[in-house]
Design an enzyme around this catalytic site. Structure first.
Site, PDB file in Angstrom:
ATOM      1  N   SER A 282     -78.485 -56.340 -44.516  1.00 38.02           N
ATOM      2  CA  SER A 282     -79.184 -56.813 -45.711  1.00 38.02           C
ATOM      3  C   SER A 282     -78.195 -56.909 -46.860  1.00 38.02           C
ATOM      4  CB  SER A 282     -80.325 -55.855 -46.073  1.00 38.02           C
ATOM      5  OG  SER A 282     -80.806 -56.104 -47.374  1.00 38.02           O
ATOM      6  N   LYS A 288     -80.361 -50.876 -43.910  1.00 34.86           N
ATOM      7  CA  LYS A 288     -81.216 -51.584 -42.966  1.00 34.86           C
ATOM      8  C   LYS A 288     -80.448 -52.130 -41.768  1.00 34.86           C
ATOM      9  CE  LYS A 288     -84.678 -54.024 -44.009  1.00 34.86           C
ATOM     10  NZ  LYS A 288     -85.468 -55.195 -44.424  1.00 34.86           N
ATOM     11  N   ASN A 290     -81.743 -54.930 -39.266  1.00 38.55           N
ATOM     12  CA  ASN A 290     -82.853 -55.820 -38.961  1.00 38.55           C
ATOM     13  C   ASN A 290     -82.806 -56.317 -37.514  1.00 38.55           C
ATOM     14  OD1 ASN A 290     -83.882 -55.765 -41.644  1.00 38.55           O
ATOM     15  ND2 ASN A 290     -82.292 -57.218 -42.264  1.00 38.55           N
ATOM     16  N   ARG A 321     -96.736-100.183 -21.525  1.00 34.49           N
ATOM     17  CA  ARG A 321     -95.593 -99.489 -22.144  1.00 34.49           C
ATOM     18  C   ARG A 321     -95.929 -99.213 -23.596  1.00 34.49           C
ATOM     19  NH1 ARG A 321     -91.548-102.693 -20.870  1.00 34.49           N
ATOM     20  NH2 ARG A 321     -91.165-101.510 -18.977  1.00 34.49           N
TER      21      ARG A 321
END
Length: 365
Positions: A282, A288, A290, A321
């Site tokens: 972070s 942190k 993550n 088509r």
């Protein structure tokens, strides 16, 4: 209003874009590059000429000239792009350029009896078959990784959760089984759909066959064998095989998204049932870690689920088509294959770094 800052010349990134480095897949993506597309189209034209010569539709010398021109073909990409914009498909511009490269004597033997849809659909099948083999190899490796994880850490006690609430104790092996079983089924599905999906397209101008009678049947069988595809009746407007493959790609990424969601929840600080060897940082909170790989799996699953719905709309072809439905396929299916490749890549990296933390307290009941 702040002025947008621009980078000096020469400072642009040389590799994939920032987002592609996260959610893309270079190896699968290469199969859907312009260069890979062109190589597959030229493979079709050379094989068509050689097989037609073998059964007497065009002279052998013409087939040799066409095959040689395909090997040595130097594309004018600007002209091909202009043709794509003008015609909505690269076929007419490419066939015109290839006839010019072959020369006036044998140029009229290029693309005999075929149409742009035969060229483009078969070229796509050649690349999709290669992509499927690549995805299958990754899926097999991931299954091996999960089996190894179960053997190494399967006895670790965990708490099961139903409706996001603690339920009853079980083991890491029980959790891993919920990841393994769907992926095993999807691998079997990938093997089973091959003969249905990876099929030659040779319907001619209106999708009723490039040649009639016994000679036509022989051409389809021989050309399919030459290209390593399944022989099939023309499927110009019957796109169920395309959509079946796309649906399977979404099923695969969905199963991987479930794995990622579980890992993200188990790795929450308040739960701590899983520790990841590597997490994302972070810019504001240094403590942190993550669960980026797990989160990406969830995002990729949801992305492919959305594309699957769009691809199903390409089933609706008007008459013999549809340019609109055809274009919609080109916009969605390659991206779905790339997304599946990215998901398998992230899943292997994620599984390799999982450590289960034993349940420390008894179930409160």
């Amino acid at each position: 209003m702040a002025k947008l800052q621009t980078l000096p010349a020469g400072m642009a990134g040389a590799g994939p874009s920032l987002i592609e480095s996260l959610v893309g897949d270079a190896e699968v993506g290469a199969l859907f590059s312009d260069e890979a597309d062109l190589a597959a189209l030229l493979t079709f034209e050379a094989a068509l000429a050689e097989v037609q010569a073998a059964i007497g539709i065009i002279p052998t010398v013409a087939a040799e000239a066409i095959a040689g021109a395909c090997r040595e073909f130097k594309p004018d990409w600007s002209a091909l792009r202009q043709g794509m914009v003008r015609d909505g498909v690269v076929g007419p511009a490419l066939v015109a350029a290839l006839r010019l490269a072959v020369g006036p004597q044998h140029g009229p033997c290029v693309h005999v009896g075929a149409t742009s849809q035969d060229l483009v659909d078969t070229g796509l099948m050649l690349r999709l078959k290669t992509a499927a083999a690549l995805l299958d190899a990754r899926l097999a490796a991931l299954l091996d990784d999960l089996v190894a994880l179960r053997q190494a850490q399967g006895a670790v006690p965990l708490m099961a959760h139903t409706r996001m609430q603690a339920a009853l104790p079980f083991t890491a092996a029980d959790k891993i089984e919920t990841w393994l079983r769907p992926l095993e089924r999807h691998r079997r599905r990938l093997e089973e759909i091959g003969p249905r999906v990876f099929a030659l397209q040779l319907g001619g101008p209106i999708g009723v066959g490039a040649a009639k009678g016994e000679q036509g049947a022989g051409l389809v069988d021989a050309l399919a064998t030459r290209l390593g595809l399944a022989p099939a009746a023309p499927w110009h407007t019957a796109r169920d095989g395309i959509v079946e493959l796309g649906s399977l790609l979404s099923l695969m990424t969905g199963a991987l998204g479930k794995l990622g969601q579980d890992v993200a929840l188990l790795a929450q600080s308040e739960v701590g049932a899983v520790r990841l060897a590597q997490g994302g940082g972070s810019s504001a909170m240094a403590h942190k870690s993550n669960p980026v790989g797990a989160e990406v799996l969830v995002a990729l699953a949801r992305f492919n689920a959305g594309l699957a719905g769009t691809l199903h709309q390409a089933l609706v072809h008007e008459n013999e088509r549809s340019g609109a439905a055809w274009t919609l396929e080109w916009m969605t299916l390659p991206r779905m294959a790339i997304t599946a490749g990215a998901a398998l890549r992230h899943a292997r990296a994620l599984v390799s770094g999982i450590s289960f933390k034993p349940l420390e307290t008894d179930h409160p009941a």
